[in-house]
Scaffold this active site. Structure first.
Site, mmCIF file in Angstrom:
data_model
loop_
_atom_site.group_PDB
_atom_site.id
_atom_site.type_symbol
_atom_site.label_atom_id
_atom_site.label_comp_id
_atom_site.label_asym_id
_atom_site.label_seq_id
_atom_site.Cartn_x
_atom_site.Cartn_y
_atom_site.Cartn_z
ATOM 1 N N LYS A 154 -60.007 -9.488 4.155
ATOM 2 C CA LYS A 154 -60.710 -9.551 5.442
ATOM 3 C C LYS A 154 -59.815 -10.026 6.585
ATOM 4 C CE LYS A 154 -62.625 -14.158 4.793
ATOM 5 N NZ LYS A 154 -63.535 -14.941 3.966
ATOM 6 N N ARG B 5 -71.797 -24.648 3.143
ATOM 7 C CA ARG B 5 -71.935 -23.281 3.607
ATOM 8 C C ARG B 5 -72.822 -22.649 2.551
ATOM 9 N NH1 ARG B 5 -66.999 -19.161 5.078
ATOM 10 N NH2 ARG B 5 -67.532 -18.310 3.046
#
Ligand SMILES: *Cc1c(COP(=O)(O)O)cnc(C)c1O
Length: 353
Positions: free
Chosen positions: A35, A128
């Site tokens: 990514k 998260r």
């Protein structure tokens, strides 16, 4: 184009190979996370040439791009309910934390007659994504009943939001949860996915006993940086990506101001320091392409004064013989790289030995 990103594929391949070798000493598989390079196919191939076992990305559009490489593909960002059909189509494995989503993945997999592999994420404190350990076993119980989902293991992600470090203790906690789940549910659960680049420094510690067997690594392969901190990581190159931008104005300008000054176009209030008349260069690159805080000029004498959408302003000592049309070179941090690779205005140029 007036701004270019030079990509050294050999250095990226070698970084991947070094990390794969270090991890294999601990029987850990490395997945290459693409990514940070927007799943650029050449970069992904370099990672595969370096020996990563598969490719991982946070975006479905990126996995679609990677599909041509015939490598196993893992979806890093937990799937959206609205995209489960594409997830089972494009990803072999996905990381998950929501039972409802996994049930929807199961239905989508049934429709397409596929078996979709799932790694359940456990939140070990970074806050998260991930199931809290106390809800984990009930979820495993329910996932186990789904016909077209294969639960292959547990994973965790640390150091991203709160900066909670992946210590040996955290890795052990994850391994203990896997051991308990294997026993309680008679599942094989071969995968213990211990985290991202931030887990690599553990492998350098003397007599570290690895308790995970998979890491998902992007930044340290792409930039040779240790996470967190950004120091060079052992045996890796930091010279993998270079941004080059062209000088479009070069003038001596007074730096003091008697004018009335307010916040700039980006709501920043700049402290004006009068350094007398200085040579200033404007480069044809800006916030559409990079984050200015993440650029470091290769020529240490140059200083970034600021950036607007399309301009980067440099202070240039009189000793530097820059000229209009010259290219100035920069190293990039992860944020600047992310932006440069996703900017349609930055041309990619590949180098390979
Ligand atoms: C981005 C990401 C990674 C890779 O992180 P790096 O710091 O680039 O190694 C691994 N796992 C997940 C879930 C991610 O989102």
């Amino acid at each position: 184009m007036s701004a270019q990103l030079e990509i050294d594929l050999t250095a990226i391949r070698d970084n991947a190979a070094q990390i794969v070798a270090l991890a294999s000493d601990h029987e850990i598989d490395i997945w290459g996370v693409t990514k940070g390079a927007a799943a650029d196919l050449e970069v992904a191939k370099a990672m595969l040439d370096g020996g990563v076992v598969g490719l991982a990305d946070a975006r479905l559009a990126n996995l679609e791009q990677l599909a041509t490489l015939n490598s196993p593909l893992l979806l890093l960002r937990i799937p959206s309910l609205s995209e489960v059909g594409s997830v089972v189509e494009l990803a072999d494995i996905s990381l998950n934390s929501e039972l409802q989503v996994i049930q929807a993945l199961n239905q989508a997999a049934q429709v397409k007659d596929k078996l979709h592999q799932v790694i359940l994420l456990v939140d070990l404190g970074d806050r998260r994504e991930g199931l809290l350990p106390e809800e984990l076993f009930e979820t495993i119980h329910k996932v186990k009943q789904l016909s077209n989902i294969k639960l292959v293991g547990l994973g965790t992600n640390l150091a991203c939001l709160r900066g909670v470090l992946p210590t040996a203790d955290k890795m052990q906690q994850l391994a203990q949860l896997v051991a308990r789940a294997r026993q309680e549910f008679a599942l094989e659960l071969p995968v213990i996915s211990g985290g991202n680049s931030s887990s690599l420094p553990l492998l350098l510690e003397d007599d570290y006993q690895a308790s995970s067997n998979q890491l998902r690594v992007g930044e340290t392969i792409l930039l040779g940086r240790q996470v967190p901190g950004g120091q060079p990581f052992t045996n890796t190159s930091q010279d993998t990506f270079r941004l080059k931008a062209e000088v479009i104005e070069l003038k001596e300008k007074p730096t003091g101001a008697t004018d009335q000054v307010g916040p700039n176009a980006f709501a920043e209030t700049k402290e004006i320091v009068d350094k007398g008349v200085r040579q200033r260069a404007i480069l044809a690159v800006g916030r559409q392409d990079i984050s200015p805080q993440g650029l470091v000029p290769l020529d240490k004498g140059l200083t970034i004064e600021g950036a607007s959408s399309d301009h980067l302003i440099l202070d240039v000592p009189a000793s530097r013989k820059l000229a209009l049309g010259d290219q100035v070179e920069f190293k990039l941090d992860y944020a600047a790289l992310l932006q440069a690779v996703t900017s349609p205005y930055v041309e990619k140029v590949y180098q390979e030995d």
